[in-house]
Write a protein that holds these residues in place. Sequence first.
Motif, PDB file in Angstrom:
ATOM      1  N   ARG A 102       0.878  -1.277   0.051  1.00 23.14           N
ATOM      2  CA  ARG A 102       0.050   0.104  -0.049  1.00 23.14           C
ATOM      3  C   ARG A 102       0.785   1.357   0.007  1.00 23.14           C
ATOM      4  N   GLN A 103       2.091   0.998   0.476  1.00 17.13           N
ATOM      5  CA  GLN A 103       2.909   2.174   0.635  1.00 17.13           C
ATOM      6  C   GLN A 103       3.386   2.641  -0.848  1.00 17.13           C
ATOM      7  N   ASP A 104       3.392   1.864  -1.772  1.00 18.31           N
ATOM      8  CA  ASP A 104       3.878   2.120  -3.405  1.00 18.31           C
ATOM      9  C   ASP A 104       2.674   2.556  -3.982  1.00 18.31           C
ATOM     10  N   ARG A 105       1.450   2.789  -3.578  1.00 16.76           N
ATOM     11  CA  ARG A 105       0.221   3.244  -4.588  1.00 16.76           C
ATOM     12  C   ARG A 105       0.597   4.587  -4.860  1.00 16.76           C
ATOM     13  N   TRP A 144       0.698  14.826   0.723  1.00 10.43           N
ATOM     14  CA  TRP A 144       1.791  15.218   2.043  1.00 10.43           C
ATOM     15  C   TRP A 144       3.135  14.619   1.669  1.00 10.43           C
ATOM     16  N   ASN A 145       3.260  13.879   0.913  1.00  7.22           N
ATOM     17  CA  ASN A 145       4.423  13.120   0.649  1.00  7.22           C
ATOM     18  C   ASN A 145       4.903  13.412  -0.924  1.00  7.22           C
ATOM     19  N   SER A 146       4.519  14.685  -1.580  1.00  8.14           N
ATOM     20  CA  SER A 146       4.934  14.862  -2.673  1.00  8.14           C
ATOM     21  C   SER A 146       6.326  14.938  -3.013  1.00  8.14           C
ATOM     22  N   ALA A 147       7.102  15.511  -2.198  1.00  5.93           N
ATOM     23  CA  ALA A 147       8.615  15.710  -2.376  1.00  5.93           C
ATOM     24  C   ALA A 147       9.271  14.433  -2.544  1.00  5.93           C
ATOM     25  N   ASN A 148       8.825  13.221  -1.718  1.00  3.50           N
ATOM     26  CA  ASN A 148       9.491  12.302  -1.851  1.00  3.50           C
ATOM     27  C   ASN A 148       8.802  11.191  -3.065  1.00  3.50           C
ATOM     28  N   LEU A 149       7.837  11.514  -3.720  1.00  4.16           N
ATOM     29  CA  LEU A 149       7.092  10.532  -4.875  1.00  4.16           C
ATOM     30  C   LEU A 149       8.047  10.211  -5.792  1.00  4.16           C
ATOM     31  N   GLN A 150       8.338   9.157  -6.171  1.00  4.13           N
ATOM     32  CA  GLN A 150       8.922   8.505  -7.537  1.00  4.13           C
ATOM     33  C   GLN A 150       8.053   7.609  -8.180  1.00  4.13           C
ATOM     34  N   ALA A 151       7.915   8.294  -9.622  1.00  4.40           N
ATOM     35  CA  ALA A 151       7.046   7.519 -10.442  1.00  4.40           C
ATOM     36  C   ALA A 151       7.560   6.036 -10.768  1.00  4.40           C
ATOM     37  N   GLN A 152       6.864   5.101 -10.586  1.00  2.00           N
ATOM     38  CA  GLN A 152       7.036   3.731 -10.669  1.00  2.00           C
ATOM     39  C   GLN A 152       5.880   2.878 -11.234  1.00  2.00           C
TER      40      GLN A 152
END
Length: 309
Positions: A102-105, A144-152
Amino acid sequence: MDRIPLMPKATAVWLVDNTSLTFDQIAEFCHLHVLEVKGIADGDVAQGIKGMDPISSGQLTREEIRKAEEQSSYRLKLAEPKVEVPEVKTKKGPRYTPVSRRQDRPNAILWLTKNHPELKDSQVMRLVGTTKPTIQAIRERTHWNSANLQAQDPVTLGLCSQIDLDAEVKKAAARLERERKARGEPEPKAGTLLSAEESTMEETETPAPFDESPGAVFAREAEAMMGHSERETDDDTPDPDSVFAKLEQLKQAESEDPLDHVPAAESSEDESADDESAEDGDQDNAAENAATEEEAGETDTDEEEDTRS
């Protein structure tokens, strides 16, 4: 629609233990793989599962089993149910996502919004199993975590299959095509590739005009080559003034008399002789000083002896 027996593995366990049916017959009736049925017979599969009698449950008859035992090519058929049970239609909800994934969604949602912006929020929800507010927040970069998101890729993450993703993309493409036709817009032209000659042509190269004859082109190239060779020969020829200047320098060097340097040598010898005489004088002075000191010491000792006496 093919009907399958209730509790297929338990039914297969009972058929393996209580009948002489082949593995193929049991596998086809229970909708299992032949190797799985063989594993049940060997005790490697379905350990601890208690067999269920399909005769007592009304799924098979003894005559049907007897026919199948006598003829190995015969396929078992389920008995017609005595009571018609209506099929329960369950409403499809969002796709279930395991807790560990779920953390990868959010990363998968970001990948879908970047690479397939034509997908609707409902399609993304079906693929990843998320909610509409989460998709909207990631689209607007307010998560809230946009700065750490990476497209996968969600397929790589195991959140959906490639078949489901391709199906949703095709649906979105068909929808866009229908909307374009409804608006009456022309079909967009696809980009064309340059030819191999155009792509490999150098920028400095200027193609010859079409109205120029081959003879004129050959003459122009020959003139260019001749001019280049003349420039090379001009650069290689030496300057006559520089040659004569070098010859004059050589003649002057040969005409010089080697005896002109003798006085300088004699003066150096005189200087060395003066230095030697100065050193000898210093040595004589040192010897005289030492002799006077010895005499003074002897007189002092004589005076001391007189005073003692």
